[in-house]
Scaffold this active site. Structure first.
Site, PDB file in Angstrom:
ATOM      1  N   ARG A 164      12.586  -4.911   1.386  1.00  0.00           N
ATOM      2  CA  ARG A 164      12.008  -3.728   0.639  1.00  0.00           C
ATOM      3  C   ARG A 164      12.824  -3.298  -0.327  1.00  0.00           C
ATOM      4  NH1 ARG A 164       9.656  -1.046   5.700  1.00  0.00           N
ATOM      5  NH2 ARG A 164       8.881   0.948   5.143  1.00  0.00           N
ATOM      6  N   ARG A 199       9.007   9.104   2.263  1.00  0.00           N
ATOM      7  CA  ARG A 199       8.851   7.631   2.762  1.00  0.00           C
ATOM      8  C   ARG A 199       8.048   7.153   1.329  1.00  0.00           C
ATOM      9  NH1 ARG A 199       6.460   7.477   8.102  1.00  0.00           N
ATOM     10  NH2 ARG A 199       6.265   5.144   7.692  1.00  0.00           N
ATOM     11  N   ARG A 232       4.793   9.022  15.933  1.00  0.00           N
ATOM     12  CA  ARG A 232       6.092   8.517  15.178  1.00  0.00           C
ATOM     13  C   ARG A 232       6.947   9.971  14.637  1.00  0.00           C
ATOM     14  NH1 ARG A 232       5.951   3.098  12.096  1.00  0.00           N
ATOM     15  NH2 ARG A 232       6.999   4.356  10.693  1.00  0.00           N
ATOM     16  N   LYS A 273      -0.128  -2.247   7.152  1.00  0.00           N
ATOM     17  CA  LYS A 273       0.475  -3.485   7.245  1.00  0.00           C
ATOM     18  C   LYS A 273       0.522  -3.675   8.974  1.00  0.00           C
ATOM     19  CE  LYS A 273       4.123  -1.886   5.500  1.00  0.00           C
ATOM     20  NZ  LYS A 273       3.836  -0.450   5.103  1.00  0.00           N
ATOM     21  N   ARG A 308      -2.242   9.055  12.795  1.00  0.00           N
ATOM     22  CA  ARG A 308      -1.670   7.696  13.407  1.00  0.00           C
ATOM     23  C   ARG A 308      -0.932   8.219  14.872  1.00  0.00           C
ATOM     24  NH1 ARG A 308       2.338   3.552  10.824  1.00  0.00           N
ATOM     25  NH2 ARG A 308       3.672   5.182  10.494  1.00  0.00           N
TER      26      ARG A 308
END
Ligand code: AP5
Length: 223
Positions: free
Chosen positions: A93, A176, A165, A16, A132
């Site tokens: 969400r 998640r 992160r 996203k 990431r």
């Protein structure tokens, strides 16, 4: 170019944020990421930032009452400020957030034109999250293999060292994904019923995913 308001839906790691960066370069859109807004509150040490910390770090959703007002007031501000549409990333969400968004948009005579649903298998998600890295200054997102920075672990734009992160640890990523399936995936049906859901295969390479999204948006703008 015509103004459109869009939602980027999809599990963690679907791309996203990556796609949002490309979309704002091509279309008159303001990128509004609820995750970035909450991380900014945390970095600023605000009361809201302190309240959301434990939810975020454990991979749970922040309660609706802490998120909705902040994001919706920002959407209203952006839409009243100029000619650009909004590109929502990470919001809504939950069904409650989607209903609150619909009400707020109606109040200001705006609507969501399309929901781009980035679909990705959970096995691929875990691999993507492990690679990431992001810039703590500008938020630009990289991937060690798929989208590496030009210089070792430094942001191309800011020359600041990239970070991982805290919620990208494998066990938190798995949580998640489960939370997405339990509380957010329901929004696919919600927006399919409204007739604005557009499904994109997010397992393609980054450029191909962008091309698929561009086609959808171009078609909306032409009509
Ligand atoms: P948030 O920041 O929204 O995280 P998320 O939805 O889990 O999404 P991510 O940012 O992790 O992934 P992405 O889809 O943007 O993927 P990216 O482009 O980085 O939310 C974090 C937390 O905040 C939540 O857990 C919750 O606690 C809270 N929160 C936020 N909003 C909330 C709300 N509305 N209500 C309640 N709580 C809320 O890509 C991932 C990696 O893959 C990158 O390294 C990228 O380079 C790479 N990549 C991207 N596309 C491709 C591709 N096609 N091929 C190969 N690699 C790719």
């Amino acid at each position: 170019m015509g103004k459109v308001n869009l939602i980027l839906l999809g599990p963690p790691g679907a791309g996203k944020g990556t796609q949002a960066k490309r979309l704002v370069e091509r279309y008159p859109l303001v990128h509004l990421s609820s995750g970035d807004m909450l991380r900014a509150e945390r970095a600023a040490g605000s009361e809201l930032g302190k309240s959301v910390q434990s939810f975020m770090d454990s991979g749970k959703l922040v309660p609706d009452e802490l998120v909705t007002e902040v994001v919706i007031s920002r959407i209203k501000r952006e839409l009243s400020a100029g000619d650009k549409g909004v590109l929502l990333d990470g919001f809504p969400r939950t069904e409650q957030q989607a209903n609150d968004l619909a009400k707020a948009m109606e109040q200001i005579n705006e609507k969501i034109d399309a929901v781009i649903d980035l679909q990705l298998d959970s096995k691929v998600i875990v691999e993507r999250m492990a690679g990431r890295r992001s810039c703590p200054k500008c938020g630009r997102v990289y991937h060690l293999k798929a989208n590496p920075p030009k210089n070792d672990n430094m942001c191309d734009d800011c020359n600041v060292e990239l970070i991982q992160r805290p919620d990208d640890k494998e066990e938190v990523v798995r949580k998640r994904i489960a939370v997405y399936e339990e509380q957010t995936a329901i929004l696919e049906d919600f927006y399919r019923k409204v007739g604005i859901l557009k499904v994109v295969d997010a397992a393609q390479d980054i450029d191909s995913v962008s091309e698929s999204i561009f086609k959808i948006i171009d078609q909306i703008i032409e009509n």
